[in-house]
Design a protein around this motif. Sequence first.
Motif, PDB file in Angstrom:
ATOM      1  N   ALA A  91      14.502  -8.756 -21.348  1.00 17.82           N
ATOM      2  CA  ALA A  91      14.076  -9.027 -19.968  1.00 17.82           C
ATOM      3  C   ALA A  91      15.068  -9.954 -19.271  1.00 17.82           C
ATOM      4  N   MET A  92      15.512 -10.984 -20.000  1.00 13.91           N
ATOM      5  CA  MET A  92      16.470 -11.928 -19.404  1.00 13.91           C
ATOM      6  C   MET A  92      17.788 -11.210 -19.094  1.00 13.91           C
ATOM      7  N   TRP A  93      18.197 -10.379 -20.012  1.00 12.32           N
ATOM      8  CA  TRP A  93      19.440  -9.612 -19.852  1.00 12.32           C
ATOM      9  C   TRP A  93      19.320  -8.636 -18.668  1.00 12.32           C
ATOM     10  N   ILE A 133       6.257  10.089  -4.557  1.00  9.91           N
ATOM     11  CA  ILE A 133       6.283   9.305  -3.321  1.00  9.91           C
ATOM     12  C   ILE A 133       6.625  10.198  -2.118  1.00  9.91           C
ATOM     13  N   ARG A 134       7.517  11.174  -2.358  1.00 16.96           N
ATOM     14  CA  ARG A 134       7.861  12.050  -1.222  1.00 16.96           C
ATOM     15  C   ARG A 134       6.671  12.898  -0.778  1.00 16.96           C
ATOM     16  N   GLY A 135       5.600  12.919  -1.588  1.00 15.73           N
ATOM     17  CA  GLY A 135       4.418  13.698  -1.215  1.00 15.73           C
ATOM     18  C   GLY A 135       3.378  12.879  -0.456  1.00 15.73           C
ATOM     19  N   THR A 183      11.501  -2.479  -4.140  1.00 14.01           N
ATOM     20  CA  THR A 183      10.502  -3.404  -4.690  1.00 14.01           C
ATOM     21  C   THR A 183      10.013  -2.913  -6.046  1.00 14.01           C
ATOM     22  N   MET A 184       9.922  -1.585  -6.191  1.00 12.85           N
ATOM     23  CA  MET A 184       9.439  -1.045  -7.472  1.00 12.85           C
ATOM     24  C   MET A 184      10.419  -1.369  -8.594  1.00 12.85           C
ATOM     25  N   VAL A 185      11.710  -1.297  -8.298  1.00 13.02           N
ATOM     26  CA  VAL A 185      12.704  -1.619  -9.330  1.00 13.02           C
ATOM     27  C   VAL A 185      12.543  -3.086  -9.739  1.00 13.02           C
ATOM     28  N   TYR A 186      12.374  -3.941  -8.735  1.00  9.99           N
ATOM     29  CA  TYR A 186      12.208  -5.375  -8.997  1.00  9.99           C
ATOM     30  C   TYR A 186      11.005  -5.620  -9.916  1.00  9.99           C
ATOM     31  N   VAL A 187       9.873  -5.001  -9.595  1.00 11.16           N
ATOM     32  CA  VAL A 187       8.674  -5.261 -10.414  1.00 11.16           C
ATOM     33  C   VAL A 187       8.836  -4.656 -11.814  1.00 11.16           C
ATOM     34  N   ARG A 188       9.475  -3.474 -11.900  1.00 15.67           N
ATOM     35  CA  ARG A 188       9.691  -2.883 -13.238  1.00 15.67           C
ATOM     36  C   ARG A 188      10.494  -3.833 -14.117  1.00 15.67           C
ATOM     37  N   ALA A 219       0.832  -1.203   0.000  1.00 17.11           N
ATOM     38  CA  ALA A 219       0.000   0.000   0.000  1.00 17.11           C
ATOM     39  C   ALA A 219       0.863   1.248   0.000  1.00 17.11           C
ATOM     40  N   GLN A 220       1.070   1.761  -1.159  1.00 16.96           N
ATOM     41  CA  GLN A 220       1.899   2.970  -1.290  1.00 16.96           C
ATOM     42  C   GLN A 220       1.062   4.143  -1.812  1.00 16.96           C
ATOM     43  N   THR A 221       0.442   3.950  -2.994  1.00 22.49           N
ATOM     44  CA  THR A 221      -0.293   5.047  -3.643  1.00 22.49           C
ATOM     45  C   THR A 221      -1.445   5.532  -2.771  1.00 22.49           C
TER      46      THR A 221
HETATM   47  C1  LIG Z   1      10.762 -13.510 -15.369  1.00 23.71           C
HETATM   48  C2  LIG Z   1       9.608 -13.716 -14.472  1.00 23.71           C
HETATM   49  C3  LIG Z   1       8.401 -13.025 -14.928  1.00 23.71           C
HETATM   50  C4  LIG Z   1       7.322 -13.080 -13.979  1.00 23.71           C
HETATM   51  C5  LIG Z   1       6.290 -12.117 -14.313  1.00 23.71           C
HETATM   52  C6  LIG Z   1       5.569 -11.729 -13.100  1.00 23.71           C
HETATM   53  C7  LIG Z   1       4.597 -10.678 -13.345  1.00 23.71           C
HETATM   54  C8  LIG Z   1       5.184  -9.329 -13.274  1.00 23.71           C
HETATM   55  C9  LIG Z   1       4.168  -8.308 -13.214  1.00 23.71           C
HETATM   56  C10 LIG Z   1       3.780  -8.041 -11.820  1.00 23.71           C
HETATM   57  C11 LIG Z   1       2.719  -7.084 -11.783  1.00 23.71           C
HETATM   58  C12 LIG Z   1       2.523  -6.664 -10.398  1.00 23.71           C
HETATM   59  C13 LIG Z   1       1.352  -5.813 -10.283  1.00 23.71           C
HETATM   60  C14 LIG Z   1       1.785  -4.545  -9.745  1.00 23.71           C
HETATM   61  C15 LIG Z   1       0.639  -3.656  -9.451  1.00 23.71           C
HETATM   62  C16 LIG Z   1       1.089  -2.260  -9.347  1.00 23.71           C
HETATM   63  C17 LIG Z   1       1.765  -1.934  -8.052  1.00 23.71           C
HETATM   64  C18 LIG Z   1       2.116  -0.479  -7.944  1.00 23.71           C
HETATM   65  O1  LIG Z   1       1.882   0.331  -8.818  1.00 23.71           O
HETATM   66  S1  LIG Z   1       2.930   0.008  -6.526  1.00 23.71           S
HETATM   67  C19 LIG Z   1       3.207   1.739  -6.653  1.00 23.71           C
HETATM   68  C20 LIG Z   1       4.239   2.083  -7.661  1.00 23.71           C
HETATM   69  N1  LIG Z   1       4.527   3.471  -7.621  1.00 23.71           N
HETATM   70  C21 LIG Z   1       5.484   4.038  -8.338  1.00 23.71           C
HETATM   71  O2  LIG Z   1       6.155   3.385  -9.117  1.00 23.71           O
HETATM   72  C22 LIG Z   1       5.724   5.495  -8.095  1.00 23.71           C
HETATM   73  C23 LIG Z   1       6.607   6.130  -9.128  1.00 23.71           C
HETATM   74  N2  LIG Z   1       7.376   7.183  -8.549  1.00 23.71           N
HETATM   75  C24 LIG Z   1       8.697   7.040  -8.169  1.00 23.71           C
HETATM   76  O3  LIG Z   1       9.254   5.961  -8.322  1.00 23.71           O
HETATM   77  C25 LIG Z   1       9.404   8.201  -7.565  1.00 23.71           C
HETATM   78  O4  LIG Z   1       8.598   9.100  -6.946  1.00 23.71           O
HETATM   79  C26 LIG Z   1      10.256   8.950  -8.558  1.00 23.71           C
HETATM   80  C27 LIG Z   1      11.360   7.992  -8.982  1.00 23.71           C
HETATM   81  C28 LIG Z   1       9.465   9.383  -9.777  1.00 23.71           C
HETATM   82  C29 LIG Z   1      10.870  10.193  -7.910  1.00 23.71           C
HETATM   83  O5  LIG Z   1      11.283   9.879  -6.605  1.00 23.71           O
HETATM   84  P1  LIG Z   1      11.879  11.004  -5.636  1.00 23.71           P
HETATM   85  O6  LIG Z   1      12.028  10.412  -4.314  1.00 23.71           O
HETATM   86  O7  LIG Z   1      11.032  12.228  -5.749  1.00 23.71           O
HETATM   87  O8  LIG Z   1      13.229  11.208  -6.254  1.00 23.71           O
HETATM   88  P2  LIG Z   1      13.898  12.525  -6.855  1.00 23.71           P
HETATM   89  O9  LIG Z   1      13.296  12.779  -8.198  1.00 23.71           O
HETATM   90  O10 LIG Z   1      13.950  13.633  -5.886  1.00 23.71           O
HETATM   91  O11 LIG Z   1      15.387  12.000  -6.902  1.00 23.71           O
HETATM   92  C30 LIG Z   1      15.649  11.214  -7.812  1.00 23.71           C
HETATM   93  C31 LIG Z   1      16.997  10.615  -7.421  1.00 23.71           C
HETATM   94  O12 LIG Z   1      16.732   9.353  -6.840  1.00 23.71           O
HETATM   95  C32 LIG Z   1      17.128   8.356  -7.744  1.00 23.71           C
HETATM   96  N3  LIG Z   1      16.107   7.294  -7.717  1.00 23.71           N
HETATM   97  C33 LIG Z   1      14.771   7.421  -7.800  1.00 23.71           C
HETATM   98  N4  LIG Z   1      14.208   6.211  -7.713  1.00 23.71           N
HETATM   99  C34 LIG Z   1      15.213   5.327  -7.553  1.00 23.71           C
HETATM  100  C35 LIG Z   1      15.259   3.937  -7.388  1.00 23.71           C
HETATM  101  N5  LIG Z   1      14.134   3.207  -7.405  1.00 23.71           N
HETATM  102  N6  LIG Z   1      16.440   3.360  -7.253  1.00 23.71           N
HETATM  103  C36 LIG Z   1      17.570   4.087  -7.266  1.00 23.71           C
HETATM  104  N7  LIG Z   1      17.594   5.401  -7.407  1.00 23.71           N
HETATM  105  C37 LIG Z   1      16.422   6.018  -7.542  1.00 23.71           C
HETATM  106  C38 LIG Z   1      17.173   9.052  -9.110  1.00 23.71           C
HETATM  107  O13 LIG Z   1      17.998   8.383 -10.033  1.00 23.71           O
HETATM  108  C39 LIG Z   1      17.715  10.407  -8.728  1.00 23.71           C
HETATM  109  O14 LIG Z   1      19.096  10.341  -8.545  1.00 23.71           O
HETATM  110  P3  LIG Z   1      19.998  11.649  -8.719  1.00 23.71           P
HETATM  111  O15 LIG Z   1      19.737  12.132 -10.114  1.00 23.71           O
HETATM  112  O16 LIG Z   1      19.572  12.653  -7.713  1.00 23.71           O
HETATM  113  O17 LIG Z   1      21.390  11.137  -8.546  1.00 23.71           O
END
Ligand SMILES: CCCCCCCCCCCCCCCCCC(=O)SCCNC(=O)CCNC(=O)[C@H](O)C(C)(C)COP(=O)(O)OP(=O)(O)OC[C@H]1O[C@@H](n2cnc3c(N)ncnc32)[C@H](O)[C@@H]1OP(=O)(O)O
Length: 627
Positions: free
Chosen positions: A319-321, A121-123, A251-256, A111-113
Amino acid sequence: MDEQKVLSIKGLLDDTPEEYLSHKEKYENSIRKSVLFYKTLHSTEDENMSVDEKTKLNFRNIVTSAIFKDNSPFMLHNSMFIPTIMGQGTDEQREYWMKRAKNMEIIGTYAQTELGHGTFIRGLETQATYDPDTEEFVLHSPVLSSYKWWPGGLAHTANYCIVMARLYIKGKSHGIHPFMVQIRDEETHMPLPGIKLGEIGAKLGFNTVNNGFLGFENHRISRDRMLMKNAQVLKDGTFVAGSNSKLTYGTMVYVRVLIVSNMANMLAKAVTIALRYSAIRRQSQPKPDEPEPQILDYVTQQHKLFIAIASSHAFYMNAMWLWEIYYSVSLQLASGKLDNLPELHALACCLKPLSTIDATAMIEKCRLACGGHGYMLSANLAQTYGLATAAYTYEGENTVLLLQAARSLVKAWVGHVKGRPLKGTMAYLAGDSTVKAWDGSIDGIIQSFKVVAIRKISSVVKILQDYEKSGLSPEDAWNKASVFLTAASEAHGRAVLLSVYKSEMDKRAAVLSPPLRKVLLQLVDLYVTYWALEKVGDMLLYASITDKDVDELQRRYIELLAAIRPNAVGLVDAFDFRDEILNSTLGAYDGRAYERLMEEAMKSPLNAEPVNQTFHKYLKPFMRGKL
Ligand SMILES: CCCCCCCCCCCCCCCCCC(=O)SCCNC(=O)CCNC(=O)[C@H](O)C(C)(C)COP(=O)(O)OP(=O)(O)OC[C@H]1O[C@@H](n2cnc3c(N)ncnc32)[C@H](O)[C@@H]1OP(=O)(O)O
Ligand SMILES: Cc1cc2nc3c(=O)[nH]c(=O)nc-3n(C[C@H](O)[C@H](O)[C@H](O)COP(=O)(O)OP(=O)(O)OC[C@H]3O[C@@H](n4cnc5c(N)ncnc54)[C@H](O)[C@@H]3O)c2cc1C
């Protein structure tokens, strides 16, 4: 693991198609089947303890699609609840919670969103305030927008969930952290005091996933319920920060990463259905004295479908890569080495969007390629589209992820200009940014895509710098340049998709029989040529291609369609989907599409009686002028 054995279990497959059930019945049926499915799998998997988690997940995912035209309410338990315990819990927490979660003694979700924030997410506004006197966290939803909204299984299935909440200690905020929260009584399943739970309602798809909402009224949980592998709160309220706050997003990176292979699978399903149907469907009479051709012989039809086969292969190879990279970065993280995390994040932020954008568009194209019958739910293309398009939004909305990738690309380019080395998949940015002579070879085209990426990235950095020089703040400059930033990310992502597909195929080519190698390499050629033509504007602008070269590319593309045509049915048969998994009137192996359409039509509840009661109640009096 034996798919056949799983699917032959009575009660797993529906007699009444899911679409004829009410919303409530759909949920109840999906829970019944989920339980049966879990019990079946559990006994099957126990015999195969050596099978790794990814393979198990893949297997479950594929078989799940036979059992649910939609999806399972246990989906989030497996895909996010368990991975978050694994990734965010201490050794002690993992040992305790994993045992319960794996045995399904508890059912969880992620439960994130919230109503007010998904991307940012920070909001997030859900509060977890530490009370050192009782050594508890107080969970609270201060405003309507802070209600959790969307988590799968949250409404009526899960009794636990991982809640991402803002931590406060002595009035100070310490960012977003994961908390293990019991939401329902383990005996009665009633929501616990201080917890408001419900379902969010009917959606485009995911209607059996039981997405829910959740609000807290000063609900208390003990200190050990914060998952403390990264950051910790000590008994006295001292906050110990983790080595990198972004590890909380693991976990988000893993699912992506998993989504890329999931898209390969969904697209393979859709094109199997559309292509088999195209082989049995005959329409029109181009030559007066000849029979109607299979619609698959129309080159426009081949253009719609063959790229979907090639794209599924491309996504699977990528995907494998990507999984290998994920796996090795995870091992590095476990030993405290964080250097490669940004690259993994940037790659996932390119490949998740591109695979979902392409798969969604191509699945819809498969549906349209089936004409009117593609519009039937019994074809199972509309639902497949519904599931694929959800991935465009979930786990990071695609535009937002492309902008995250752009952030890394811009940073890498600026560093490169200052003389810092470029690493890994971005190393090519240091290469030649001109294509000296277009030779039309596959490698040459891939090189051209790299040049396009280099030129788009360097150009957008210049645009950003110019905007800033003109007085805009970095944030405003970023927003103003964001259309070009997403284009730069797409260009990088395309270069990665193309080159990884080619290099992974080349690696395997030596072990393939010559005829198989030939056809699989034709698919690579088709994929590369298709994208060169799709992006012909970029090629003309950046890769010194001439109109004569374009003409040659077009002809080559048409020749490739003709070369693949004899093997097209074989290629989709090779995806090896059982009929139950395709779940489609149009795509079954035996090609009896018309018979199946009629059989399915007869399952409509309206066909259970010759005259519907509305005739007597409304139509007859209406037609006689008595209503
Ligand atoms: C082979 C087997 C196959 C099997 C198949 C199985 C089936 C698969 C499919 C499964 C389906 C599952 C169903 C899922 C259902 C949905 C679940 C959800 O949506 S759950 C909800 C999902 N919700 C979402 O996905 C929400 C999307 N929003 C977000 O992820 C974040 O708010 C954000 C990334 C957009 C910004 O974040 P914010 O905190 O504001 O960050 P800033 O912008 O201030 O700073 C950015 C800085 O941080 C860095 N950085 C950031 N992230 C990462 C990271 N992960 N890591 C590392 N670094 C990271 C970034 O590079 C940058 O670095 P720098 O430049 O400063 O050096
Ligand atoms: C089927 C489904 C299942 C889901 N399951 C779960 C779940 O189990 N658990 C969970 O926690 N969540 C879940 N979600 C929620 C999902 O993760 C979010 O919907 C997703 O992260 C997008 O966030 P949002 O809805 O706030 O969109 P918004 O961020 O509001 O996006 C709306 C628009 O604004 C744009 N936008 C937003 N921010 C920016 C920006 N910074 N720059 C440029 N454009 C921007 C977007 O590109 C988009 O066009 C699910 C969603 C769906 C559809």
